[in-house]
Design a protein around this motif. Structure first.
Motif, PDB file in Angstrom:
ATOM      1  N   ALA A   1      25.678  19.228  50.223  1.00 62.05           N
ATOM      2  CA  ALA A   1      25.658  17.440  50.186  1.00 62.05           C
ATOM      3  C   ALA A   1      24.594  16.972  49.904  1.00 62.05           C
ATOM      4  CB  ALA A   1      26.161  17.148  51.004  1.00 62.05           C
ATOM      5  N   TRP A   2      23.676  17.279  49.679  1.00 63.39           N
ATOM      6  CA  TRP A   2      22.147  16.467  50.012  1.00 63.39           C
ATOM      7  C   TRP A   2      21.503  16.678  48.569  1.00 63.39           C
ATOM      8  CZ3 TRP A   2      20.448  13.119  53.079  1.00 63.39           C
ATOM      9  CH2 TRP A   2      19.846  12.897  53.979  1.00 63.39           C
ATOM     10  N   PHE A   3      22.291  17.587  47.871  1.00 63.85           N
ATOM     11  CA  PHE A   3      21.464  18.165  46.254  1.00 63.85           C
ATOM     12  C   PHE A   3      22.539  16.709  45.180  1.00 63.85           C
ATOM     13  CE2 PHE A   3      22.911  19.572  42.312  1.00 63.85           C
ATOM     14  CZ  PHE A   3      21.478  20.151  42.369  1.00 63.85           C
ATOM     15  N   ALA A   4      23.386  16.417  45.842  1.00 67.49           N
ATOM     16  CA  ALA A   4      24.626  15.200  45.720  1.00 67.49           C
ATOM     17  C   ALA A   4      23.885  14.220  45.418  1.00 67.49           C
ATOM     18  CB  ALA A   4      25.872  15.292  45.398  1.00 67.49           C
TER      19      ALA A   4
ATOM     20  N   LEU B   1      12.701  14.011  43.248  1.00 69.35           N
ATOM     21  CA  LEU B   1      13.115  15.438  42.315  1.00 69.35           C
ATOM     22  C   LEU B   1      12.052  17.272  42.655  1.00 69.35           C
ATOM     23  CD1 LEU B   1      11.524  14.476  39.178  1.00 69.35           C
ATOM     24  CD2 LEU B   1      13.727  15.239  39.362  1.00 69.35           C
ATOM     25  N   ARG B   2      11.994  16.530  43.919  1.00 68.91           N
ATOM     26  CA  ARG B   2      11.006  17.390  44.757  1.00 68.91           C
ATOM     27  C   ARG B   2      12.038  17.999  45.888  1.00 68.91           C
ATOM     28  NH1 ARG B   2       4.778  16.383  45.464  1.00 68.91           N
ATOM     29  NH2 ARG B   2       4.145  16.387  43.369  1.00 68.91           N
ATOM     30  N   LEU B   3      12.333  16.617  46.876  1.00 72.63           N
ATOM     31  CA  LEU B   3      13.563  16.998  47.568  1.00 72.63           C
ATOM     32  C   LEU B   3      15.400  17.707  46.993  1.00 72.63           C
ATOM     33  CD1 LEU B   3      13.532  13.760  49.446  1.00 72.63           C
ATOM     34  CD2 LEU B   3      13.301  16.130  50.543  1.00 72.63           C
ATOM     35  N   LYS B   4      15.758  17.266  46.035  1.00 74.59           N
ATOM     36  CA  LYS B   4      16.430  18.224  45.252  1.00 74.59           C
ATOM     37  C   LYS B   4      16.422  19.069  44.252  1.00 74.59           C
ATOM     38  CE  LYS B   4      18.989  17.161  41.369  1.00 74.59           C
ATOM     39  NZ  LYS B   4      19.201  16.694  39.201  1.00 74.59           N
ATOM     40  N   GLU B   5      15.255  20.192  44.506  1.00 75.33           N
ATOM     41  CA  GLU B   5      15.080  21.129  44.037  1.00 75.33           C
ATOM     42  C   GLU B   5      14.607  22.301  45.752  1.00 75.33           C
ATOM     43  OE1 GLU B   5      14.588  24.279  42.239  1.00 75.33           O
ATOM     44  OE2 GLU B   5      15.052  22.393  41.679  1.00 75.33           O
ATOM     45  N   LEU B   6      14.034  21.606  46.488  1.00 76.99           N
ATOM     46  CA  LEU B   6      14.278  21.499  47.311  1.00 76.99           C
ATOM     47  C   LEU B   6      16.457  22.199  48.312  1.00 76.99           C
ATOM     48  CD1 LEU B   6      13.160  23.389  50.433  1.00 76.99           C
ATOM     49  CD2 LEU B   6      13.381  20.875  51.482  1.00 76.99           C
TER      50      LEU B   6
ATOM     51  N   ARG C   1      19.040  22.879  45.887  1.00 78.69           N
ATOM     52  CA  ARG C   1      19.243  23.698  45.431  1.00 78.69           C
ATOM     53  C   ARG C   1      18.306  24.928  46.524  1.00 78.69           C
ATOM     54  NH1 ARG C   1      20.257  23.397  39.986  1.00 78.69           N
ATOM     55  NH2 ARG C   1      19.089  21.493  39.357  1.00 78.69           N
ATOM     56  N   VAL C   2      17.399  25.116  45.906  1.00 76.04           N
ATOM     57  CA  VAL C   2      16.446  26.173  47.218  1.00 76.04           C
ATOM     58  C   VAL C   2      17.311  27.124  48.094  1.00 76.04           C
ATOM     59  CG1 VAL C   2      14.536  27.796  47.943  1.00 76.04           C
ATOM     60  CG2 VAL C   2      14.626  26.029  45.683  1.00 76.04           C
ATOM     61  N   GLU C   3      17.449  25.962  49.094  1.00 78.13           N
ATOM     62  CA  GLU C   3      18.394  25.869  50.277  1.00 78.13           C
ATOM     63  C   GLU C   3      19.986  26.192  50.706  1.00 78.13           C
ATOM     64  OE1 GLU C   3      16.859  26.406  53.081  1.00 78.13           O
ATOM     65  OE2 GLU C   3      14.870  26.016  52.086  1.00 78.13           O
ATOM     66  N   PHE C   4      20.074  26.076  49.632  1.00 75.63           N
ATOM     67  CA  PHE C   4      21.754  26.414  49.254  1.00 75.63           C
ATOM     68  C   PHE C   4      21.690  27.732  48.748  1.00 75.63           C
ATOM     69  CE2 PHE C   4      25.802  26.718  46.416  1.00 75.63           C
ATOM     70  CZ  PHE C   4      26.631  26.314  47.303  1.00 75.63           C
ATOM     71  N   GLU C   5      20.614  28.508  47.221  1.00 76.50           N
ATOM     72  CA  GLU C   5      21.087  29.343  46.804  1.00 76.50           C
ATOM     73  C   GLU C   5      20.991  30.351  47.907  1.00 76.50           C
ATOM     74  OE1 GLU C   5      18.885  29.115  43.411  1.00 76.50           O
ATOM     75  OE2 GLU C   5      20.063  28.496  42.502  1.00 76.50           O
ATOM     76  N   LYS C   6      19.592  29.917  49.331  1.00 71.71           N
ATOM     77  CA  LYS C   6      19.112  30.834  50.123  1.00 71.71           C
ATOM     78  C   LYS C   6      20.297  31.098  51.126  1.00 71.71           C
ATOM     79  CE  LYS C   6      15.690  30.015  51.814  1.00 71.71           C
ATOM     80  NZ  LYS C   6      14.369  29.768  52.855  1.00 71.71           N
TER      81      LYS C   6
END
Length: 76
Positions: free
Chosen positions: A19-22, A38-43, A45-50
């Motif tokens: 949701a935060w990524f969106a 951009l950094r928050l969005k990538e973070l 993504r990483v948290e979602f994948e983790k």
């Protein structure tokens, strides 16, 4: 924490990260060069994948219709 509670927590955390990524994706439409967004969005993504990797490590069937136990992807 028992296994069911751990799974529920990981799923909730993955959903929150998605949701935060969106949200950050939408905000970047107005300011595509914003480094913080951009950094928050990538973070996110990483948290979602983790979280999904942790579910797979718990032997939770996350295969869906693909038939392969792998994490879903979030994309722009």
């Amino acid at each position: 924490m028992d296994r069911a509670a751990q799974i529920k927590t990981l799923l909730e955390e993955a959903d929150n990260a998605k949701a935060w990524f969106a949200k950050y994706t939408d905000e970047l439409k107005g300011d595509p060069a914003n480094e913080m967004l951009l950094r928050l969005k990538e973070l996110c993504r990483v948290e979602f994948e983790k979280r999904w990797d942790q579910l797979i490590d718990l032997d939770v069937d996350v295969s869906g219709s693909a038939g392969v136990n792998r994490r879903p992807r979030i994309e722009d």
